[in-house]
Scaffold this active site. Structure first.
Site, PDB file in Angstrom:
ATOM      1  N   SER A  15       0.777  -1.151   0.043  1.00  6.31           N
ATOM      2  CA  SER A  15      -0.151  -0.081  -0.096  1.00  6.31           C
ATOM      3  C   SER A  15       0.790   1.321   0.008  1.00  6.31           C
ATOM      4  CB  SER A  15      -0.953  -0.104   1.131  1.00  6.31           C
ATOM      5  OG  SER A  15      -0.078  -0.173   2.390  1.00  6.31           O
ATOM      6  N   HIS A  43       1.202   4.659   4.313  1.00  3.64           N
ATOM      7  CA  HIS A  43       0.450   5.569   3.045  1.00  3.64           C
ATOM      8  C   HIS A  43       1.073   6.921   2.995  1.00  3.64           C
ATOM      9  CE1 HIS A  43      -3.451   2.548   3.637  1.00  3.64           C
ATOM     10  NE2 HIS A  43      -2.200   2.063   3.504  1.00  3.64           N
TER      11      HIS A  43
END
Length: 293
Positions: free
Chosen positions: A191, A240
């Site tokens: 991610s 992230h």
């Protein structure tokens, strides 16, 4: 100075253009471009014929970032997806493999065992964790994001530059996780790298003067999902945010205007600068954890 502005034609500086001569890479406007077998050439290169002194690859059409246009513009994305799937299957077949590849700052596997983790020199975890998934839904979600964002970016940047954005985004996300997460908290997944592609997409859209609202809405939505837990699912906001910022910074450097060797030097120099920033964060955290004993 507006760095987002397209370069001006080398013969008509007041005319912005996104087209470059396939031989010398000078920006040319529609009035100056001369159609060739592949792409367009400037008047000087046409007069000089083939005696330009450039390598054969200089005649190849170029992407916006200066990379060579490939026959399959999605090849690297496919390879990355294949690697993630392969590591996922390997993790299912080999007991204990995930704990050797996931991102852990400092831990003891069992009482009396030696210290392990990034702070003990296992720096490979900063990258191997980016390719590691242990749940099928986690893998599928990240691979969908990789395919949707990665394909257009690879076509726009070229293979080498696109791969650089992906890998540096993964390392940048891991560096922030390592810096701000408890050392015995395991982190894994692509991610961070996918968020890096999201940041790169935003920079590319701004560079191309596309409508920014849809891109900004996507970024905002993804950040909201990062900080709001859904169904008790744990998400690493550090990965992230770190990946998003890294991807944006690297792409900013790759899309700086220019031509030829000077542009390449600036591009790869900016990539090295971002990498060294991640290394600095890693060194700070390692020194902190080592001092704690």
């Amino acid at each position: 100075m507006d760095t987002d502005r397209l370069p001006g034609c080398y013969r008509h500086p007041d005319r912005d253009t996104g087209i470059r001569c396939v031989r010398c890479e000078r920006p040319i406007c529609p009035e100056c471009m001369i159609s060739a077998s592949v792409g367009f050439q400037c008047p000087e290169c046409v007069r000089e014929g083939s005696g330009t002194g450039h390598r054969p690859t200089a005649n190849a059409p170029r992407t916006l970032a200066g990379g060579a246009v490939a026959a399959d513009p999605h090849l690297v994305t496919k390879v990355l997806i294949g690697l993630n799937v392969a590591v996922f299957l390997l993790a299912q077949l080999v007991p204990g493999l995930p704990v050797r590849l996931e991102l852990l700052g400092r831990y003891v596997e069992f009482y009396g065992a030696p210290l392990e983790g990034v702070s003990t020199g296992e720096y490979h975890r900063l990258l191997t964790s980016v390719f590691l998934h242990t749940e099928w839904w986690h893998l599928i979600g990240n691979m969908i994001g990789l395919w949707v964002l990665g394909g257009p970016l690879e076509a726009a940047l070229g293979r080498a530059r696109y791969l650089t954005v992906y890998l540096l985004s993964g390392v940048g996300g891991s560096a922030l996780v390592y810096l701000l997460t408890a050392p015995n908290t395991a982190t894994l997944g692509a991610s961070g790298a996918v968020f890096g592609l999201l940041g790169a997409t935003a920079v590319l859209a701004r560079r191309m003067r596309y409508e920014m609202r849809p891109v900004l809405v996507m970024v905002a939505l993804m950040l909201v999902l990062t900080f709001v837990r859904v169904g008790g699912m744990s998400v690493s906001w550090q990965a992230h945010v770190g990946g998003l910022v890294t991807g944006a910074l690297v792409t900013l450097g790759l899309l700086l205007p220019g031509a030829g060797r000077k542009r390449a030097l600036v591009q790869w120099g900016s990539c090295v600068a971002v990498f060294l920033l991640a290394v600095l964060l890693i060194m700070i955290r390692t020194a902190e954890l080592t001092a704690l004993g």
